[in-house]
Scaffold this motif. Structure first.
Motif, PDB file in Angstrom:
ATOM      1  N   ARG A 276      82.865  -5.577  35.834  1.00  0.00           N
ATOM      2  CA  ARG A 276      83.378  -4.316  35.302  1.00  0.00           C
ATOM      3  C   ARG A 276      83.610  -3.320  36.433  1.00  0.00           C
ATOM      4  O   ARG A 276      84.613  -2.601  36.444  1.00  0.00           O
ATOM      5  CB  ARG A 276      82.411  -3.734  34.273  1.00  0.00           C
ATOM      6  N   GLY A 277      82.681  -3.279  37.388  1.00  0.00           N
ATOM      7  CA  GLY A 277      82.853  -2.370  38.513  1.00  0.00           C
ATOM      8  C   GLY A 277      84.069  -2.705  39.350  1.00  0.00           C
ATOM      9  O   GLY A 277      84.793  -1.809  39.795  1.00  0.00           O
ATOM     10  N   GLY A 281      87.289  -0.253  39.910  1.00  0.00           N
ATOM     11  CA  GLY A 281      87.776   0.133  41.229  1.00  0.00           C
ATOM     12  C   GLY A 281      89.236  -0.199  41.432  1.00  0.00           C
ATOM     13  O   GLY A 281      89.986   0.564  42.056  1.00  0.00           O
ATOM     14  N   TYR A 282      89.678  -1.317  40.891  1.00  0.00           N
ATOM     15  CA  TYR A 282      91.065  -1.761  41.065  1.00  0.00           C
ATOM     16  C   TYR A 282      92.042  -0.822  40.357  1.00  0.00           C
ATOM     17  O   TYR A 282      93.114  -0.509  40.889  1.00  0.00           O
ATOM     18  CB  TYR A 282      91.227  -3.177  40.537  1.00  0.00           C
ATOM     19  N   ILE A 283      91.685  -0.380  39.137  1.00  0.00           N
ATOM     20  CA  ILE A 283      92.626   0.440  38.366  1.00  0.00           C
ATOM     21  C   ILE A 283      92.356   1.936  38.486  1.00  0.00           C
ATOM     22  O   ILE A 283      93.068   2.742  37.880  1.00  0.00           O
ATOM     23  CB  ILE A 283      92.623   0.030  36.874  1.00  0.00           C
ATOM     24  N   GLY A 284      91.304   2.305  39.253  1.00  0.00           N
ATOM     25  CA  GLY A 284      91.038   3.718  39.474  1.00  0.00           C
ATOM     26  C   GLY A 284      90.406   4.427  38.296  1.00  0.00           C
ATOM     27  O   GLY A 284      90.692   5.606  38.050  1.00  0.00           O
ATOM     28  N   ARG A 285      89.546   3.768  37.583  1.00  0.00           N
ATOM     29  CA  ARG A 285      88.808   4.358  36.461  1.00  0.00           C
ATOM     30  C   ARG A 285      87.312   4.214  36.705  1.00  0.00           C
ATOM     31  O   ARG A 285      86.881   3.397  37.513  1.00  0.00           O
ATOM     32  CB  ARG A 285      89.171   3.673  35.141  1.00  0.00           C
ATOM     33  N   LYS A 286      86.529   4.996  35.977  1.00  0.00           N
ATOM     34  CA  LYS A 286      85.089   4.830  36.017  1.00  0.00           C
ATOM     35  C   LYS A 286      84.698   3.611  35.181  1.00  0.00           C
ATOM     36  O   LYS A 286      85.321   3.335  34.148  1.00  0.00           O
ATOM     37  CB  LYS A 286      84.391   6.078  35.481  1.00  0.00           C
ATOM     38  N   ALA A 287      83.652   2.916  35.614  1.00  0.00           N
ATOM     39  CA  ALA A 287      83.237   1.706  34.906  1.00  0.00           C
ATOM     40  C   ALA A 287      82.893   1.997  33.447  1.00  0.00           C
ATOM     41  O   ALA A 287      83.194   1.193  32.553  1.00  0.00           O
ATOM     42  CB  ALA A 287      82.047   1.065  35.617  1.00  0.00           C
ATOM     43  N   ASN A 288      82.282   3.149  33.174  1.00  0.00           N
ATOM     44  CA  ASN A 288      81.910   3.486  31.794  1.00  0.00           C
ATOM     45  C   ASN A 288      83.125   3.697  30.902  1.00  0.00           C
ATOM     46  O   ASN A 288      83.028   3.591  29.677  1.00  0.00           O
ATOM     47  CB  ASN A 288      81.039   4.745  31.781  1.00  0.00           C
ATOM     48  N   ASP A 289      84.273   4.024  31.516  1.00  0.00           N
ATOM     49  CA  ASP A 289      85.480   4.263  30.721  1.00  0.00           C
ATOM     50  C   ASP A 289      86.159   2.967  30.267  1.00  0.00           C
ATOM     51  O   ASP A 289      87.123   3.019  29.500  1.00  0.00           O
ATOM     52  CB  ASP A 289      86.492   5.080  31.532  1.00  0.00           C
TER      53      ASP A 289
END
Length: 493
Positions: A276-277, A281-289
């Protein structure tokens, strides 16, 4: 009622046909309900249409329509089926379901409602209406032997039809998923005898039957030398339906609304970001999102989350549909060039990427499927219950070791350790040698000290698409704990 014979035009699907045939042939009084699900293009419609025809049953394929139009079409189909002088008038879905139950008053009758989600989209209360119609003790149910089969391709919807507090929970006597063909059945379906070629094709189109029949008009590679030309003319060709299929797979599921986000998540996984992390990181979002989009893609059957058996609480994601992996890794980055019919150029410069991002990971999955479905229990020391990739951390040396295969046996009845049947190294693009065996031996030695696993008979499995060095072959010939696996054995042994 005798079990209907499966028509010869249906390839494989013996298990699915057997389950359906037993369900509809039940002579006991009382209407019963079955649910059939599976992604599009897997042959569900053919399976159920032929089942209804073989048993003199009733088949209705729903379309995207208003409630009124759907009821009118169903009434017309019922009129034709019962030889009525005209269409049967159905005032509402309550009377429509009762009319379907009435078909089974004299004998067991197969009734198929295909593309059921289309009907529910226009009549949200339809599952509750069917629940009421199948109320125990209700005369319309007890005096009927209708075998009602609901079928749909929207996996997120069909998966929730019998779950939790859903109206139909507890009402169904059959819940049948129709999966893609496994890699061996897919090779037979494509009539490919060369195992190396079979792996290369499976890595692109997987086991979806329609991708050979309707989507490429039975155009299969004539042999290994024709593979590259086949990819260009059948997959990377804008005139072929297969060209846009990966995009349509996302567009068809009603729960996949933000397609840009879902494409980005799938692209991240295709690039090798399995956690998930890593995806975040690849798509530029927070893991919780990412909880919601990941769950939606799982429910749609496009992503699979696999827990890491060697790291509690850790898991990885993989794409279940090979064509989506191929699209994300090869086609999406070069979409403009492909639309301009430069497929040959795109394919020539994509060879390394195809091998690393598409072929290699799919070959690993084939090996894991082999261990689960086809491996002789004596070869691996028992029946494999779970097979996945894993990462072993060594706190003493502060290193981690990637394993392409961890095969586990059934959990023990008591509190004892679980059998660790095999650990493996899987490489498509290089020959494996004695150094690879020694690496697995070191990892096995580390696992001996790990609680929770019985490593007494753990096999060391090495699989390669390019063969094995002589020293490794010689070592394996005198050791029962070393298993060498090449494509020929994957497909024939």
């Amino acid at each position: 009622m005798a079990l209907p014979t499966k028509p010869t035009r249906i390839f494989d699907r013996d298990v699915e046909w057997g389950e359906l045939a037993r369900f509809i042939a039940d002579e006991r009084p009382g209407a019963t309900l079955g649910v059939v699900s599976g992604r599009r293009r897997q042959g569900k419609t053919l399976l159920l249409y032929e089942l209804a025809r073989a048993s003199r049953g009733f088949y209705f394929g729903a379309t995207e329509a208003t409630e009124t139009e759907s009821l009118r079409r169903l009434g017309e189909a019922l009129g034709a089926y019962t030889n009525a002088p005209g269409p049967v008038h159905l005032a509402d879905w309550g009377s429509a379901v009762d009319a379907l139950l009435a078909l089974g008053r004299d004998r067991p009758v197969t009734v198929v409602l295909d593309e059921f989600p289309y009907l529910v989209r226009a009549a949200r209360d339809l599952p509750s209406i069917i629940q009421h119609a199948l109320t125990p003790g209700r005369p319309e149910r007890t005096e009927s032997r209708t075998r009602l089969l609901l079928c749909g391709s929207a996996l997120s919807f069909m998966g929730g039809l019998l779950a939790g507090s859903a109206p139909l929970r507890g009402r169904a006597g059959l819940e049948l998923p129709v999966q893609p063909l496994d890699y061996r059945a897919a090779a037979a379906f494509w009539q490919i005898e060369d195992p190396l070629l079979a792996v290369r094709i499976f890595a692109i189109v997987g086991g979806t039957p329609a991708y050979r029949r309707e989507y490429v008009q039975d155009d299969a590679p004539a042999g290994p030398d024709d593979f590259d030309d086949w990819v260009v003319r059948a997959v990377l060709n804008p005139a072929r339906p297969l060209f846009r299929e990966a995009r349509y797979l996302l567009a068809e599921d009603p729960d996949l609304r933000d397609t840009a986000l879902y494409h980005s998540v799938l692209a991240a996984v295709a690039e090798g970001n399995a956690s998930r992390g890593g995806i975040a990181g690849y798509i530029g979002r927070k893991a919780n999102d990412l909880q919601h989009p990941l769950t939606v893609l799982e429910d749609a059957g496009l992503l699979l989350r696999e827990p890491d058996p060697l790291r509690s609480g850790r898991s990885s994601y993989r794409i279940t549909e090979p064509l989506i992996t191929f699209y994300q890794a090869i086609m999406r980055p070069a979409w403009t060039a492909l639309e301009q019919r430069r497929g040959g150029d795109v394919w020539r410069r994509s060879q390394r990427r195809y091998a690393s991002a598409v072929l290699g990971p799919r070959f690993e999955e084939i090996v894991r499927q082999w261990s689960l479905r086809f491996a002789d229990p004596d070869l691996l020391g028992g029946l494999v219950a779970e097979a996945s990739a894993a990462t072993l951390t060594d706190p003493a040396s502060r290193t981690s070791h990637e394993l392409d295969l961890v095969a586990l046996g059934e959990p023990p009845l008591g509190d004892g350790p679980r059998p660790l049947l095999a650990i493996g190294e899987v490489k498509w693009g290089r020959q494996l040698g004695r150094a690879d065996l020694e690496r697995l031996e070191r990892i096995r030695a580390l696992l001996v000290r790990r609680p929770g696993f019985d490593t007494t008979d753990t096999r060391l499995l090495l699989a390669s698409g390019q063969g094995f060095a002589d020293a490794l072959v010689e070592a394996a010939s005198v050791r029962s704990d070393v298993v060498l696996l090449d494509p020929a054995r994957l497909y024939g042994g």
